[in-house]
Design an enzyme around this catalytic site. Structure first.
Site, mmCIF file in Angstrom:
data_model
loop_
_atom_site.group_PDB
_atom_site.id
_atom_site.type_symbol
_atom_site.label_atom_id
_atom_site.label_comp_id
_atom_site.label_asym_id
_atom_site.label_seq_id
_atom_site.Cartn_x
_atom_site.Cartn_y
_atom_site.Cartn_z
ATOM 1 N N SER A 278 -7.620 54.158 -16.340
ATOM 2 C CA SER A 278 -6.779 54.894 -17.299
ATOM 3 C C SER A 278 -6.676 56.333 -16.836
ATOM 4 C CB SER A 278 -7.425 54.877 -18.689
ATOM 5 O OG SER A 278 -8.511 55.787 -18.733
ATOM 6 N N ASP A 279 -5.808 57.123 -17.464
ATOM 7 C CA ASP A 279 -5.870 58.558 -17.238
ATOM 8 C C ASP A 279 -6.948 59.116 -18.176
ATOM 9 O OD1 ASP A 279 -5.444 61.122 -16.315
ATOM 10 O OD2 ASP A 279 -3.281 61.011 -16.436
ATOM 11 N N TRP A 280 -7.228 60.382 -18.037
ATOM 12 C CA TRP A 280 -8.316 61.038 -18.780
ATOM 13 C C TRP A 280 -8.106 60.833 -20.287
ATOM 14 C CZ3 TRP A 280 -11.818 64.864 -16.457
ATOM 15 C CH2 TRP A 280 -12.620 65.539 -17.394
#
Ligand code: BGC
Length: 717
Positions: A278-280
């Protein structure tokens, strides 16, 4: 300490067998931990070490803030990385190493130009070398995995992250993407100087409305597949190891929670066999998107959608066990995610080589060889936009040169955003580089402010080099603008200097196309230098004084102002093509995609198409004669554009389908050819299938996207 007799510890077994053996020994808790990536700082280190001892951990992100590319990030320490790795490898039951990930966006300690500028070099071979060097340097610092390349097509220069990608065109972006993936991963990912690549941000992130970061994107499936998908497809075909899911809400679903995008399209249709991170925090941000009530629901949606590893937030660690217990997430899905992650770790050779030699970095980073490549690619990506009366190249015999402007003595503006490991102290300023290039000239040191001292220096000079544009803080993540104008005061400064009537060279540093409509009228020459990296100042001096001839071409359309956005060359035909206007501005861009001048001129003639008609699966070769018609040697990026004249769906007026760099001495010609086959002629049709449709095609060869030398051929069933 794991038992060395376990089959998965045997490096001679195939990766699949090692993964299967290891998986068969893992508890559910250990599997879940592999799906987590956390950041580790002094204050949370004891808890994280305890977690690792208890159940392991998939990954550590080597960043300490959610805006790593926009604020000064802490340097990595190999000893610190090794120490945490030791806990995972030596103090756990199975000894599964961590994979350490970091943003290595345009170089590590040797900072290359921003990716948009590398795209402007139209030389994927050099991009591959740049990413090879980035991999070598990052690996020597203990990094196993780069969160790059960024493949987002960007059609809106207000969006600050346009800097990180390869521009507006799917073909140019795909070619550079493949180069970057190969540069990072090489032929053998397990070699110590290679690291895992991560294509991001999947998908449509660049379509954020209004160019405002994180904003909603809404595009048709047709545009998704034909414009945004191709670089990801190319990356997958190049053997890409990981993908990062995007932050945005895209076509009604957050990209990090979309089963259609992640599992059906990417893992299914494109056959992506690596893992998705995932992204942050983008898993728990599903709550803000209001498709998940709480973190438990967010974990369920993202994991089932296909996100294998969660970056930073810990909803997987907290809730996957319960979700599995209740049958809301299946054991098969968990096995699949962990298999993908472990495969990457085995392919990287982490089980055999979990540690990094702390002495390595100083030996391999910022070497003369790395600097030479950074200088070369920086020069190649700079775009000469204007050169009235052939002011450039400048003579080295000039006596008085005024090097002024807000960016003349700036170091960080040369580096750009997304620089985590480049050293400002190793970056020369433009003023210093020019003093060095012309040691006999008087190049006064004056302050950056607009003051009388500066105007006096101009009055006393033979030529003025005025450095304007954007600081590194004006683009990158979260740094979007509403206006493309130069930052406050700069146009007034250009005008004040131009009023003094000296030959005026503008050097523009920027992370996006800025509006140069007024500057074009005031300056004699304009060199668009982007954020050119550690060796950027030297590369600018190389061009200004003719040691290197400019040859970069724009990877993105330059509008006359933000009111024209979106403006891109590969647009569709309207029903009234003759009625295309705005009342207050021409509809044409200031500079078209593919544009860039040289110190010489080139002409194009005699286009040849080797066959007037081909069958669906066949190819045609198109060529043209390119001549250097000027008085200097030069390099030209020859471009080939295609139009599918009549199709079942509307197709762009033209699309880039090939390019080649040629070096020509004055008066010399070369025939340049392009082969167009099913890969170039096809598009995604209404059912989502890649098809070539019979009919007529037009082709143009020239020096930019407005090329007029035209040929044609047809495709028959
Ligand atoms: C960015 C990613 C980056 C990640 C880790 C996020 O905010 O969108 O591109 O890789 O942070 O720093």
């Amino acid at each position: 300490m794991p038992d060395s007799a376990f089959a998965y510890q045997n490096p001679t077994l195939p990766v699949e067998a090692r993964v299967a053996d290891l998986l068969s020994r893992m508890t559910r808790q250990e599997k879940i931990a592999q799906c987590a990536q956390l950041f580790v700082i002094l204050s949370n280190r004891p808890q994280i070490e305890a977690l690792i001892r208890k159940q392991g951990l998939g990954s550590r992100i080597l960043a300490s803030t959610h805006l790593a590319g926009s604020v000064r990030e802490i340097a990595t320490e190999v000893e610190d990385i090794n120490a945490l790795q030791r806990v995972a490898v030596e103090e756990t039951r199975l000894g599964i190493p961590l994979i350490h990930g970091r943003d290595v966006i345009h170089g590590h300690r040797t900072v290359f130009p921003i990716p948009l500028a590398m795209a402007a070099a139209w030389e994927p071979g050099l991009v591959e070398q740049a990413y090879t060097i980035a991999a070598r340097e990052a690996a020597s610092a203990g990094v196993n995995w780069a969160f790059a390349p960024m493949l987002d097509i960007a059609r809106d220069p207000r969006w600050g992250r346009i800097i990180e990608g390869f521009g507006e065109d799917p073909y140019l972006a795909s070619r550079n993407t493949v180069a970057a993936v190969k540069g990072f991963q090489g032929e053998d990912l397990s070699s110590p100087d290679r690291i895992l690549a991560c294509a991001k941000h999947y998908i449509g992130y660049g379509s954020a409305e209004g160019g405002r970061d994180y904003n909603t994107g809404e595009i048709s499936d047709h545009t998704l597949r034909n414009i945004y998908l191709p670089p990801f497809k190319a990356a997958v075909e190049a053997g890409l190891g990981s993908v990062m899911s995007a932050f945005l809400d895209f076509n009604g679903e957050p990209a990090s929670g979309s089963h259609y995008l992640l599992t059906e399209l990417l893992k299914g249709e494109l056959g992506f066999s690596g893992f998705i991170v995932s992204d942050w925090d983008s898993v728990v941000e599903l709550i803000n998107h209001r498709v998940a009530e709480d973190e438990r629901a967010a974990a369920q949606i993202a994991f089932n959608a296909g996100v294998d590893m969660e970056m930073v937030s810990d909803s997987y660690l907290q809730h996957l066990d319960q979700l599995l217990e209740n049958g809301e997430v299946s054991e098969e899905r968990l096995e699949d995610a962990v298999r993908r992650i472990l495969t990457a770790k085995f392919r990287l050779g982490l089980f055999e080589r979990p540690y990094t030699d702390p002495a390595l970095g100083e030996k391999v980073q910022f070497t003369p060889e790395h600097q030479a490549l950074a200088r070369r690619i920086a020069g190649m990506g700079m775009v000469l936009l204007q050169n009235k009366n052939s002011l450039l190249p400048l003579s080295r015999d000039l006596k008085h040169i005024a090097v002024i402007g807000p960016l003349a003595r700036q170091r960080s503006a040369l580096l750009g955003a997304w620089v985590l490991d480049g050293l400002i102290s190793e970056t020369q300023t433009l003023l210093e580089a020019i003093q060095q290039a012309c040691p006999q000239a008087e190049v006064p040191e004056i302050s950056d402010a607009m003051n009388d001292e500066m105007l006096m220096a101009v009055a006393d000079s033979d030529v003025v080099i005025l450095a304007v544009g954007e600081s590194n803080a004006r683009s990158g993540e979260y740094n979007c603008v509403a206006s493309l104008d130069l930052p406050a005061g700069q146009e007034a400064l250009i005008e004040a200097v131009a009023n003094l009537g000296k030959p005026l060279v503008l050097v523009v540093l920027a992370g996006r196309p800025v509006n140069l409509t007024r500057a074009v009228r005031l300056a004699d020459a304009i060199l668009y230098a982007w954020h050119p990296g550690s060796l950027g100042a030297k590369a600018i001096a190389d061009i200004l004084f003719g040691a290197v001839y400019p040859s970069g071409k724009l990877p993105v359309t330059f509008p006359r102002g933000e009111g024209q956005i979106p403006l891109y060359y590969n647009h569709k035909s309207t029903g009234r093509p003759h009625m295309n206007r705005t009342l207050d501005l021409p509809v044409e861009p200031l500079y078209p995609f593919g544009f860039g001048l040289s110190y010489t001129t080139f002409s194009y003639r005699d286009i040849k198409v080797d066959r007037s008609s081909i069958k669906l699966a066949e190819s045609v070769t198109v060529s043209a004669l390119v001549t250097n018609t000027g008085r200097h040697a030069g390099e030209e990026v020859v471009q080939c554009y295609l139009q599918d004249c009549v199709a079942s769906l509307t197709r762009p007026v033209r699309e880039l389908k090939g390019f080649a760099r040629v070096a020509l001495q004055p008066g010399k010609s070369q025939r340049v050819s392009f082969t167009l086959g099913p890969a170039e002629l096809s598009f995604y049709d209404r059912s989502g299938k890649l098809v070539v449709e019979p009919g007529k095609f037009k082709v143009w060869i020239g020096g930019d996207s407005q090329a007029t030398l035209e040929g044609q051929f047809s495709v028959t069933p």
